[in-house]
Design a protein around this motif. Structure first.
Motif, PDB file in Angstrom:
ATOM      1  N   ILE A  12      -6.488  -1.987   9.500  1.00  0.00           N
ATOM      2  CA  ILE A  12      -5.413  -1.990   8.496  1.00  0.00           C
ATOM      3  C   ILE A  12      -4.853  -0.582   8.356  1.00  0.00           C
ATOM      4  O   ILE A  12      -5.523   0.408   8.651  1.00  0.00           O
ATOM      5  CB  ILE A  12      -5.887  -2.520   7.111  1.00  0.00           C
ATOM      6  N   SER A  13      -3.603  -0.506   7.898  1.00  0.00           N
ATOM      7  CA  SER A  13      -2.959   0.797   7.711  1.00  0.00           C
ATOM      8  C   SER A  13      -2.124   0.715   6.434  1.00  0.00           C
ATOM      9  O   SER A  13      -2.087  -0.318   5.766  1.00  0.00           O
ATOM     10  CB  SER A  13      -2.040   1.099   8.895  1.00  0.00           C
ATOM     11  N   VAL A  14      -1.418   1.796   6.128  1.00  0.00           N
ATOM     12  CA  VAL A  14      -0.573   1.822   4.923  1.00  0.00           C
ATOM     13  C   VAL A  14       0.499   0.732   4.991  1.00  0.00           C
ATOM     14  O   VAL A  14       0.955   0.212   3.971  1.00  0.00           O
ATOM     15  CB  VAL A  14       0.076   3.223   4.803  1.00  0.00           C
ATOM     16  N   THR A  26       0.214  -2.281   6.323  1.00  0.00           N
ATOM     17  CA  THR A  26      -0.311  -3.650   6.349  1.00  0.00           C
ATOM     18  C   THR A  26       0.188  -4.417   5.130  1.00  0.00           C
ATOM     19  O   THR A  26       0.181  -3.888   4.012  1.00  0.00           O
ATOM     20  CB  THR A  26      -1.860  -3.610   6.363  1.00  0.00           C
ATOM     21  N   PHE A  84      -8.583   2.051  -1.543  1.00  0.00           N
ATOM     22  CA  PHE A  84      -9.076   0.755  -1.037  1.00  0.00           C
ATOM     23  C   PHE A  84     -10.268   0.968  -0.097  1.00  0.00           C
ATOM     24  O   PHE A  84     -11.296   0.314  -0.194  1.00  0.00           O
ATOM     25  CB  PHE A  84      -7.922   0.052  -0.296  1.00  0.00           C
ATOM     26  N   PHE A 129       0.840  -1.216   0.000  1.00  0.00           N
ATOM     27  CA  PHE A 129       0.000   0.000   0.000  1.00  0.00           C
ATOM     28  C   PHE A 129       0.865   1.253   0.000  1.00  0.00           C
ATOM     29  O   PHE A 129       1.952   1.271   0.552  1.00  0.00           O
ATOM     30  CB  PHE A 129      -0.877   0.047   1.262  1.00  0.00           C
ATOM     31  N   ARG A 160      -3.087   4.444  -2.557  1.00  0.00           N
ATOM     32  CA  ARG A 160      -3.706   3.122  -2.757  1.00  0.00           C
ATOM     33  C   ARG A 160      -4.606   2.751  -1.586  1.00  0.00           C
ATOM     34  O   ARG A 160      -5.696   2.218  -1.763  1.00  0.00           O
ATOM     35  CB  ARG A 160      -2.613   2.053  -2.903  1.00  0.00           C
ATOM     36  N   TYR A 161      -4.118   3.070  -0.380  1.00  0.00           N
ATOM     37  CA  TYR A 161      -4.887   2.762   0.830  1.00  0.00           C
ATOM     38  C   TYR A 161      -6.209   3.532   0.827  1.00  0.00           C
ATOM     39  O   TYR A 161      -7.276   2.978   1.078  1.00  0.00           O
ATOM     40  CB  TYR A 161      -4.048   3.122   2.063  1.00  0.00           C
ATOM     41  N   ASP A 162      -6.132   4.835   0.512  1.00  0.00           N
ATOM     42  CA  ASP A 162      -7.358   5.656   0.472  1.00  0.00           C
ATOM     43  C   ASP A 162      -8.346   5.102  -0.551  1.00  0.00           C
ATOM     44  O   ASP A 162      -9.549   5.057  -0.318  1.00  0.00           O
ATOM     45  CB  ASP A 162      -7.023   7.115   0.118  1.00  0.00           C
ATOM     46  N   LYS A 174      -0.134   5.693   0.469  1.00  0.00           N
ATOM     47  CA  LYS A 174      -1.246   6.497   0.993  1.00  0.00           C
ATOM     48  C   LYS A 174      -2.408   6.521  -0.019  1.00  0.00           C
ATOM     49  O   LYS A 174      -3.561   6.303   0.326  1.00  0.00           O
ATOM     50  CB  LYS A 174      -0.735   7.915   1.279  1.00  0.00           C
ATOM     51  N   ASP A 202      -6.119  -6.649   9.167  1.00  0.00           N
ATOM     52  CA  ASP A 202      -4.692  -6.940   9.080  1.00  0.00           C
ATOM     53  C   ASP A 202      -4.485  -8.375   9.561  1.00  0.00           C
ATOM     54  O   ASP A 202      -4.610  -8.665  10.754  1.00  0.00           O
ATOM     55  CB  ASP A 202      -3.927  -5.944   9.965  1.00  0.00           C
TER      56      ASP A 202
END
Length: 569
Positions: free
Chosen positions: A225-227, A229, A120, A112, A116-118, A114, A144
């Motif tokens: 989950i976070s960036v 993960t 998702f 991920f 890509r995470y957003d 920032k 996670d």
């Protein structure tokens, strides 16, 4: 921007507007609030509601790249782990009453950033609003995997027995407390009603009793989950298994692009209460055959089978010609749940060909449109009634039972009214059988206006008729009322004569119109007449009964006329 707008149009989408967060906020809340908001350019793109694969940047870009023939459509594959090594989700029978279905999958070694995470998180939200019907049919949870250990259990428990720390909260709460906590939450309060009144709430645990989520409300904070993960466990629970499978397929196909092995998904095993097991995600590819001449005929073009196959391949539907060019075999990927029928394939071929490139042709049939005679008569009458000094009103076609029966001194069974099976309000219980109540209610709402009030309406009424295919029939009625300090019977009578004059019906018995004294429950005794024309009774006119006037909350005398205008067409 113009080129991108053109590209969107060619691909069957619409670039709604080009804006920025700052613009949006200043439009909605004013310049002051917009200070400090970002100036980054945002594209607002309208995506058809059935194209779930275009709801995130990844899918949209992938679709456009394939459309522009810059890349080939990726092949999505599921990797089934060795026996005993994969993740398992066990469904217990308690869930049957609340949310019986669940599917799951794993995104391994995902990378991920920032953005890509957003994207998702954003895709999950868009799916929740759209295909998941605001989480009623499906709710998505992403966790996670490194913070928990399988096998996982999807069960249902009494609210007081469920206790965990919800996402982004600092302490543990029981399920009942969570419901109270989110009652004021602008985002989550809309989902509480889905399980609020159920005796058991659905919940997912890992093998150590850690709560992953309480669908469809909130995930646990532990598995957030976070960036950073690397391994994501995706579960979708719901009341509709087909939609749950589609949602899972969309999420894993969109984001498997960022896995160490791109476009690969690790499968998970779901164990049902009866002991049966199933591997998800299904990622099913299927083959359809369509005849090239069908595509050409439906769109109105004449392309060769091979160029049609090429058009479809550009729309993410990998196609090739089979059997001496008399069939096109199309492979439907798991991302395209919207392809249900051959027509969906034809539509995609038309989009790829370009709507603007289809030659316009004049239809073979030649007809001249004409106004419906009944509507033409209605329009002509409306103008002349207005010229006679009456004001037109348009009232609701539905009304309450009281309006057409009790208030007019009739029994509801005598009205032959069509009833609404599940009326939302008492005001809309039946279809109107007369226009009079609507006009009287209009006068009641305009009592402050200077007298006299002269209103008319020409609209349809509905009555039951067992001889028609739908069991009811419409009649076009004309109704006029005169409301003043004196009844004004002569004014309404004069209006009737004027209408007959316009319709060229003479005042005689043989081939014209006559009026005869009669009694009507809504009219004053001795002040009511029935109107006959064309050898039939077409309606009544007279002074309204004082009881009717008081029931409609009026205080002055009122005379009325109502006739059926259909015999005059």
């Amino acid at each position: 921007d113009e080129e991108f707008n053109e590209l969107c149009f060619e691909f069957g989408l619409e670039l709604d507007e080009i804006t920025s967060e700052k613009d949006i906020i200043s439009k909605e809340k004013g310049e002051e609030k917009a200070k400090g908001a970002s100036d980054t350019v945002l594209y607002k793109i309208d995506v058809p509601a059935n194209r779930y694969d275009l709801l995130c940047l990844e899918g949209l870009v992938r679709g456009l790249q394939v459309f522009k023939e810059r890349i080939n459509l990726p092949r999505y594959e599921k990797i089934i782990p060795a026996q005993g090594e994969g993740q398992r989700l066990i469904i217990t029978e308690e869930t049957v009453q609340v949310r019986p279905h669940a599917v799951a999958a794993v995104l391994r070694n995902i990378n991920f950033t920032k953005e890509r995470y957003d994207s998702f998180i954003d895709l999950q939200e868009k799916l929740h609003q759209n295909i998941c019907r605001r989480r009623a049919l499906v709710a998505i949870g992403t966790h996670d995997l490194d913070t928990i250990s399988g096998p996982f259990t999807f069960t249902a428990k009494a609210p007081s027995e469920i206790k965990f720390k919800p996402l982004n909260q600092s302490q543990e709460y029981t399920a009942s407390q969570i419901m109270d906590l989110y009652r004021t939450d602008s985002h989550l309060r809309h989902y509480l009603h889905l399980i609020e009144n159920k005796p058991l709430y659905p919940v997912i645990y890992d093998s150590n009793g850690v709560v992953l989520s309480m669908p469809p409300i909130i995930n646990g904070d532990h598995t957030k989950i976070s960036v950073n993960t690397r391994n994501v466990f995706v579960e979708c629970t719901g009341t509709d298994i087909t939609k749950a499978k589609i949602v899972l397929d969309i999420i894993v196909t969109m984001f498997s692009e960022y896995c160490e092995k791109p476009f690969s998904v690790e499968a998970a095993e779901v164990v049902y209460p009866n002991g049966k097991t199933h591997i998800y995600p299904e990622l099913a590819y299927r083959k359809e055959k369509v005849k090239p001449e069908l595509i050409n005929k439906k769109i109105g073009i004449s392309e060769t089978p091979s160029s049609l196959a090429k058009l479809l391949t550009r729309m993410c539907l990998k196609s090739h010609v089979t059997g001496n060019g008399n069939n096109i075999e199309i492979e439907i990927p798991p991302t395209r749940a919207d392809i249900i029928h051959a027509c969906d394939i034809v539509e995609d071929a038309a989009i790829a060909y370009g709507y603007n490139n289809i030659q316009m042709t004049i239809p073979k049939t030649y007809t001249i449109a004409n106004q419906l005679p009944l509507n033409k008569l209605t329009e002509l009458l409306r103008l002349d009634l207005a010229a006679a000094g009456f004001t037109e009103a348009l009232t609701f076609a539905l009304c309450s039972q009281e309006d057409i029966a009790d208030k007019l001194g009739m029994d509801i069974s005598a009205t032959k009214a069509v009833r609404i099976a599940n009326p939302k309000t008492a005001e809309f219980q039946v279809a109107r059988t007369t226009l009079l109540p609507g006009l009287l209610k209009t006068i009641a709402a305009n009592r402050k206006m200077p007298l006299p009030l002269k209103l008319f309406e020409i609209s349809d009424i509905v009555v039951k008729d067992p001889n028609t295919d739908v069991g009811a029939r419409n009649y076009r009625h004309f109704c006029a009322v005169y409301y003043n300090k004196s009844p004004g019977f002569e004014i309404i009578h004069g209006l009737l004569d004027r209408v007959m004059q316009l319709l060229e019906v003479p005042p005689n018995e043989e081939n014209g119109y006559t009026i005869k004294a009669t009694e009507g429950s809504a009219f004053f005794p001795g002040r009511c007449a029935e109107i006959f024309a064309k050898g039939q009774s077409i309606g009544k006119l007279g002074v309204l009964h004082p009881d009717v006037i008081t029931k409609f909350e009026l205080t002055m005398p009122c005379s009325a006329l109502e006739i059926n205008i259909e015999p005059f067409v």
